[in-house]
Design a protein around this motif. Structure first.
Motif, PDB file in Angstrom:
ATOM      1  N   ILE A   1      46.598  46.169  37.689  1.00 36.93           N
ATOM      2  CA  ILE A   1      45.821  45.900  37.415  1.00 36.93           C
ATOM      3  C   ILE A   1      46.602  44.535  36.127  1.00 36.93           C
ATOM      4  O   ILE A   1      46.914  43.073  37.124  1.00 36.93           O
ATOM      5  CB  ILE A   1      44.718  45.916  37.456  1.00 36.93           C
ATOM      6  N   LEU A   2      47.046  44.742  35.330  1.00 38.76           N
ATOM      7  CA  LEU A   2      47.032  44.526  34.253  1.00 38.76           C
ATOM      8  C   LEU A   2      48.066  43.466  34.572  1.00 38.76           C
ATOM      9  O   LEU A   2      48.890  42.339  34.167  1.00 38.76           O
ATOM     10  CB  LEU A   2      47.184  44.695  32.807  1.00 38.76           C
ATOM     11  N   ASN A   3      49.801  44.022  34.812  1.00 36.42           N
ATOM     12  CA  ASN A   3      50.348  43.203  35.003  1.00 36.42           C
ATOM     13  C   ASN A   3      50.375  42.055  36.750  1.00 36.42           C
ATOM     14  O   ASN A   3      51.116  41.108  35.455  1.00 36.42           O
ATOM     15  CB  ASN A   3      51.595  44.410  35.690  1.00 36.42           C
ATOM     16  N   GLY A   4      49.543  42.644  36.812  1.00 35.85           N
ATOM     17  CA  GLY A   4      49.028  41.741  37.951  1.00 35.85           C
ATOM     18  C   GLY A   4      48.987  40.216  37.793  1.00 35.85           C
ATOM     19  O   GLY A   4      48.926  38.888  38.085  1.00 35.85           O
ATOM     20  N   LEU A   5      47.652  40.233  36.081  1.00 39.15           N
ATOM     21  CA  LEU A   5      47.145  39.283  35.759  1.00 39.15           C
ATOM     22  C   LEU A   5      48.330  38.452  34.840  1.00 39.15           C
ATOM     23  O   LEU A   5      47.386  38.046  33.669  1.00 39.15           O
ATOM     24  CB  LEU A   5      46.094  40.119  35.246  1.00 39.15           C
TER      25      LEU A   5
ATOM     26  N   GLY B   1      33.282  51.135  36.577  1.00 47.13           N
ATOM     27  CA  GLY B   1      34.307  51.504  37.374  1.00 47.13           C
ATOM     28  C   GLY B   1      34.518  50.804  39.012  1.00 47.13           C
ATOM     29  O   GLY B   1      35.312  50.095  38.255  1.00 47.13           O
ATOM     30  N   CYS B   2      34.931  51.921  39.542  1.00 43.03           N
ATOM     31  CA  CYS B   2      34.888  51.229  40.949  1.00 43.03           C
ATOM     32  C   CYS B   2      34.866  49.680  41.302  1.00 43.03           C
ATOM     33  O   CYS B   2      35.573  48.903  41.814  1.00 43.03           O
ATOM     34  CB  CYS B   2      34.485  52.069  42.170  1.00 43.03           C
ATOM     35  N   VAL B   3      33.739  49.173  41.198  1.00 43.34           N
ATOM     36  CA  VAL B   3      32.830  48.049  41.596  1.00 43.34           C
ATOM     37  C   VAL B   3      34.597  46.820  40.947  1.00 43.34           C
ATOM     38  O   VAL B   3      34.752  46.141  41.283  1.00 43.34           O
ATOM     39  CB  VAL B   3      32.122  47.747  41.239  1.00 43.34           C
ATOM     40  N   PRO B   4      33.963  46.978  39.371  1.00 45.05           N
ATOM     41  CA  PRO B   4      34.463  46.015  38.777  1.00 45.05           C
ATOM     42  C   PRO B   4      36.047  45.682  39.081  1.00 45.05           C
ATOM     43  O   PRO B   4      37.267  44.774  38.397  1.00 45.05           O
ATOM     44  CB  PRO B   4      34.298  46.230  37.094  1.00 45.05           C
ATOM     45  N   LYS B   5      36.592  46.832  38.986  1.00 44.11           N
ATOM     46  CA  LYS B   5      37.690  47.314  39.257  1.00 44.11           C
ATOM     47  C   LYS B   5      38.517  46.816  39.794  1.00 44.11           C
ATOM     48  O   LYS B   5      39.615  46.342  40.291  1.00 44.11           O
ATOM     49  CB  LYS B   5      38.261  48.806  38.618  1.00 44.11           C
ATOM     50  N   LYS B   6      37.815  47.254  40.976  1.00 47.30           N
ATOM     51  CA  LYS B   6      38.283  46.671  42.722  1.00 47.30           C
ATOM     52  C   LYS B   6      38.005  44.867  42.437  1.00 47.30           C
ATOM     53  O   LYS B   6      39.632  44.321  43.313  1.00 47.30           O
ATOM     54  CB  LYS B   6      37.766  47.249  44.204  1.00 47.30           C
TER      55      LYS B   6
ATOM     56  N   PHE C   1      44.533  52.128  44.435  1.00 46.00           N
ATOM     57  CA  PHE C   1      43.943  50.875  43.937  1.00 46.00           C
ATOM     58  C   PHE C   1      45.434  50.399  43.509  1.00 46.00           C
ATOM     59  O   PHE C   1      45.106  49.415  43.049  1.00 46.00           O
ATOM     60  CB  PHE C   1      43.081  50.163  44.314  1.00 46.00           C
ATOM     61  N   THR C   2      46.591  50.595  43.773  1.00 40.22           N
ATOM     62  CA  THR C   2      48.060  49.487  43.112  1.00 40.22           C
ATOM     63  C   THR C   2      48.281  48.787  43.835  1.00 40.22           C
ATOM     64  O   THR C   2      47.386  48.114  45.107  1.00 40.22           O
ATOM     65  CB  THR C   2      48.801  50.834  43.039  1.00 40.22           C
TER      66      THR C   2
END
Length: 454
Positions: A187-191, A48-53, A344-345
């Motif tokens: 996130i996926l868009n940024g990657l 969740g929070c940690v890997p997502k950030k 966190f967008t």
């Protein structure tokens, strides 16, 4: 204490359960055991929070490098190495889990790496067959992603699986309009993934301030996400070219991956709660009072399993308050008022605390102070994104009832603003505070005239 193997048995090794166990044992001397069937650290630390950030950070570098070129740096952008990133991510999660385990060991908590269920009042049965009698039981099993039933639902993945992908998809459909779906679309868009987002509602982030919601929705589109409102999935079929998604409008599209982020539900199934007399709510949540006490005297619950405020810092405070109350002789309830949060967008986050404009207007006359502008850093680099600063003020008491920030690092800003609002700051208190210049946050103390009132 006669007849009980432990004073406290905690079911669930997430942030709330671990905090309660550690404080009860390490600070208050209770005999404590804890069972976790997966990995210590729970949703926040492991999936969740940690890997997502960390993924948020990774996804922001392409834009940062583009900005660097605008500032005169000679920067060359290569491809993103998902495998290298994932290996380092896994190592970081291993480190954090080890820290959680070390904290429990240092406090003297007995840890069982297995599933635990309640067999009868004050009796816990482990998957190994062992049984322990506990004077108190604390359930802190968190929540799990919810995927509705429809043809082909088994082909979708959730936030649980996205961190374990062997390779990034070329195209992805993200389904949902809440903060998790918006974050992963970003996130996926940024990657470098081509992202489409379906949401059945009229605007993303239901429950947040409407003006801030619209700002984030527009930002997603501007960043390249194909956001489709009023859209939902009717069926998914695996075909040679990928996953064929049929929408409720009858249209079809093919994606490499379909990510569902349509909410989470309390993780109470199969724990033996109802048989033990524990009352559950409509969504399966454990019903508790302000002391985290369930309908039976020997069982409490903290964290997302109670479906109160589903945020890690809240679960930690609930767990700590529980341990102090039951084992420390210091009765106290966790404070659920004015809890700040962030979405966190990219490129702008949403930080929020207090009432939305809509909630405040329903309660009485308000003044709305708001401004939107291009931040200096991005404007210099030719970027078009705008930030939003907004204060919701009571026209009668002059207290600041809510603050909503859409900006880079909004999560960092809202933490500080939350302190002032928690203390009951008035609009005049904000006005008396000298600005830090040049900064985005200075706008919070320089808005003199309301944008609207009523």
């Amino acid at each position: 204490m006669s007849g009980f193997d432990v004073d406290l048995f905690v079911i669930g090794g997430g942030s709330g359960g671990v905090r309660a166990a550690r404080i009860a044992a390490g600070e208050h001397g209770a005999r404590v055991a804890l069972a976790e069937e997966y990995r210590m650290g729970g949703t926040c630390v492991i999936r969740g929070c940690v890997p997502k950030k960390l993924m948020v950070f990774a996804s922001g570098f392409p834009a940062a490098m583009a900005e660097a070129r605008a500032y005169g740096w000679q920067v060359t952008t290569g491809g993103f190495d998902w495998t290298a990133f994932r290996l380092k991510l896994d190592a970081e999660l291993d480190r954090l889990e080890a820290a959680y385990r070390a904290g429990l060991k240092g406090a003297g908590v007995a840890v069982y790496n297995t599933r635990a269920v309640i067999e009868e009042p004050q009796l816990v049965r482990l998957a190994t067959g062992e049984r322990l009698r506990a004077r108190h039981i604390l359930v802190a099993t968190g929540g799990r992603p919810f995927v509705p039933e429809f043809p082909g639902a088994e082909h979708a993945i959730t936030s649980n699986e996205i961190f374990k992908l062997e390779a990034l998809p070329g195209t992805a459909l993200v389904v949902g309009g809440g903060f998790i779906s918006c974050e992963f679309a970003s996130i996926l868009n940024g990657l470098g993934v081509k992202v489409t987002q379906y949401y059945r509602g009229t605007q993303v982030l239901r429950g947040f301030d409407d003006e801030a919601r619209a700002h984030i929705g527009g930002q997603l589109v501007e960043a390249g996400v194909d956001l489709r409102l009023g859209a939902d999935v009717a069926a998914i079929e695996r075909r040679p070219g990928g996953l064929c998604v049929r929408g409720i409008d009858g249209g079809e599209a093919v994606f490499d991956a379909v990510v569902y982020a349509t909410g989470r539900v309390p993780n109470t199934a199969g724990l033996g709660l109802e048989a033990a007399g524990v009352k559950l709510g409509r969504r399966g949540e454990i019903l508790v009072d302000g002391w985290s006490q369930s309908s039976v005297p020997w069982l409490h619950a903290v964290g997302d399993v109670t479906d109160r405020i589903n945020l890690t810092p809240v679960a930690i405070r609930e767990g700590h308050a529980y341990a102090d109350t039951v084992f420390g002789g210091t009765p106290r309830q966790p404070d659920h008022e004015l809890v700040a949060s962030a979405v966190f967008t990219q490129p702008c986050e949403l930080g929020t605390v207090g009432l939305t404009e809509e909630e405040a207007r329903a309660a009485g006359p308000v003044e709305i102070y708001a401004t939107s502008f291009r931040p200096m850093r991005g404007a210099f680099a030719g970027r078009s994104h705008r930030v939003l600063m907004k204060l919701v003020v009571s026209a009668e008491t002059r207290k600041v009832l809510g603050c909503h920030i859409v900006a880079p690092e909004a999560g960092e800003m809202i933490q500080m603003v939350a302190i002032a609002i928690k203390m009951g700051a008035s609009k005049e208190d904000f006005d008396r505070t000298c600005a830090v210049h040049p900064s985005m946050a200075e706008e919070l103390v320089t808005m003199r005239k309301p944008a609207r009132a009523g």
